[in-house]
Scaffold this active site. Structure first.
Site, short mmCIF file in Angstrom:
data_model
loop_
_atom_site.label_atom_id
_atom_site.label_comp_id
_atom_site.label_asym_id
_atom_site.label_seq_id
_atom_site.Cartn_x
_atom_site.Cartn_y
_atom_site.Cartn_z
N ASP A 1 19.59 -5.78 -15.58
CA ASP A 1 19.49 -4.50 -16.29
C ASP A 1 20.08 -3.35 -15.48
OD1 ASP A 1 18.34 -5.70 -18.44
OD2 ASP A 1 16.39 -4.72 -18.27
N SER B 1 8.97 -16.41 -14.83
CA SER B 1 8.13 -15.30 -14.47
C SER B 1 8.63 -14.48 -13.28
CB SER B 1 6.70 -15.78 -14.25
OG SER B 1 5.82 -14.76 -14.63
N LYS C 1 8.42 -16.66 -19.46
CA LYS C 1 7.01 -16.34 -19.25
C LYS C 1 6.87 -14.91 -18.76
CE LYS C 1 2.79 -17.37 -16.82
NZ LYS C 1 2.68 -15.96 -16.42
#
Length: 441
Positions: free
Chosen positions: A309, A298, A323
């Site tokens: 990214d 998470s 998650k």
């Protein structure tokens, strides 16, 4: 640079969950229930009364209601739940990052509390508690029969109050009695060290203190290693179950100059919240490698996903937990709090982490030691019963082995990262090119 956002959590089932703390009167707006719903509630009321009246032993009414509520919530997904007043307080203590206690990291072994390590400069360390000690009694009460949580709760308490520990120590011919006076224990969310020409930083959880601890770590590393000698940094997010979302955003922002860090999307298509980086890279463009494994969940996945990214860091290790849901924590006054899944979060490229996780740029498996071989240490959201199916979840699911060797010389993932930074290994994924950032269009 610290963001003062609403209290948002991002963590795996083994830690905090992705949540937002909502202030105000409980039971705000909700859709009116239809007549069929009230018929079903009437059935529940009838069964509740029959259980109270006819069960073989008199049940506890409060326990019945709490379990009924939790049954409803856990049927939704593994991360929605009801927390009674005590559990809600524990959650607040964990996320605050400090509490009244002794200052020891512990586990349960042979029905006794085993001290993993006393934290430096805490009451336990000053009183003489040592790593490897076994706590047999707490204030004269036997530890055997207690859960680890029960034992920890007994050792925590108001500051400046004494506690008596009965300790069994290897080599001692009789139990050792120690009296320790509780104090404020500040849990370090970031551990760091210098590996010759590399700065190593391990984030263990995302509490209210994580960003400040990270800044201190970066400053200390810069003071220890001249800039022209420093090859780069390793950010270790393995075994990190998550924590506060605003801290995950701030940690990501510490290494970014621009770009979206994460977005959350709720039930309403219009309910989208975006978190963007601000100018200022705290490590001044130095190479960065992020380590992840099946224990990275998470909030740690938010950081890894953003840095991956935006091509700021190379991610090394194995598939993360996966998650990607956000839980809202709704206080219920003296009755505790409701933890309810209200949104999913997405990486800058628009990909959902839910049930998929972060795929490392460079996969490096960590072999298990002989005593753990044959045991399944794989952890993943996709394996949890009733988990929300992620938009990008595939047949392979999420997660991988959640194991990190205690000795760095056995840590193949860390060694690989350091060799990349020193130029002893090469890979097309390192160093990443920020101009080729993958963004949501």
């Amino acid at each position: 640079m610290m963001r003062k956002l609403s209290l948002l959590f991002a963590g795996a089932l083994m830690g905090a969950s992705a949540m937002s703390l909502v202030y105000g009167a409980p039971g705000s707006t909700a859709n009116a229930a239809g007549s069929e719903t009230y018929k079903q509630l009437a059935i529940f009321g009838d069964i509740f009364e029959r259980v109270r009246a006819q069960y073989v032993t008199p049940p506890d009414d409060k326990s019945l209601v709490e379990n009924a509520i939790n049954g409803m919530l856990t049927s939704l997904d593994p991360h929605s739940s009801y927390m009674n007043a005590e559990q809600a307080q524990d959650m607040r203590v964990q996320t605050k990052g400090e509490f009244g206690g002794l200052g020891i990291e512990v586990t349960m072994e042979n029905d006794l509390v085993k001290v993993i390590t006393p934290i430096d400069d805490t009451p336990a360390a000053k009183a003489g508690v040592l790593a490897g000690d076994y706590i047999a009694k707490i204030d004269g009460d036997e530890v055997r029969g207690l859960t680890l949580n029960d034992a920890v709760e007994k050792m925590r308490g108001p500051v400046n109050t004494p506690i008596k520990l009965t300790i069994l120590r290897q080599g001692a011919d009789k139990p050792i009695e120690l009296t320790v006076v509780r104090d404020i224990i500040k849990v370090k969310a970031v551990k760091f060290r210098v590996e010759n020409d590399i700065g190593y930083m391990k984030i263990t959880s995302f509490t209210e203190k994580t960003y400040d601890d990270l800044e201190n770590a970066i400053d200390s590393i810069k003071k220890q290693v001249p800039n022209d000698k420093l090859k780069g940094y390793v950010l270790d997010l393995r075994l990190n179950p998550g924590g506060l979302l605003d801290q995950a955003v701030s940690v990501s922002d510490a290494f970014l100059d621009r770009g979206e860090i994460v977005s959350t999307r709720g039930r309403d298509p219009k309910d989208v919240t975006r978190f963007d980086a601000r100018p200022g890279d705290d490590i001044k463009g130095k190479p960065l490698i992020v380590l992840v494994n099946g224990g990275s969940a998470s909030a740690s996945e938010i950081v890894a996903g953003a840095l991956q990214d935006l091509r700021r860091a190379t991610v090394v290790g194995t598939q993360s937990f996966g998650k990607g849901s956000v839980q809202t924590i709704i206080p219920l006054g003296e009755n505790g709090a409701l933890r309810l899944t209200t949104a999913l979060y997405y990486t800058p490229s628009g990909k959902s982490i839910q049930g998929k996780g972060i795929t490392p740029d460079i996969k490096v498996e960590q072999p298990l030691p002989p005593d753990l071989q044959g045991r399944d240490l794989t952890r993943g959201e996709s394996d949890l019963k009733g988990h929300i199916k992620g938009a990008d979840e595939g047949s392979t699911g999420s997660g991988s082995a959640a194991y990190v060797p205690p000795d760095p010389k056995d840590d193949l993932q860390l060694i690989y990262a350091e060799e990349l930074l020193r130029g002893q290994k090469t890979d097309p994924a390192f160093p990443p090119n920020p101009d080729k950032a993958v963004l949501n269009q």
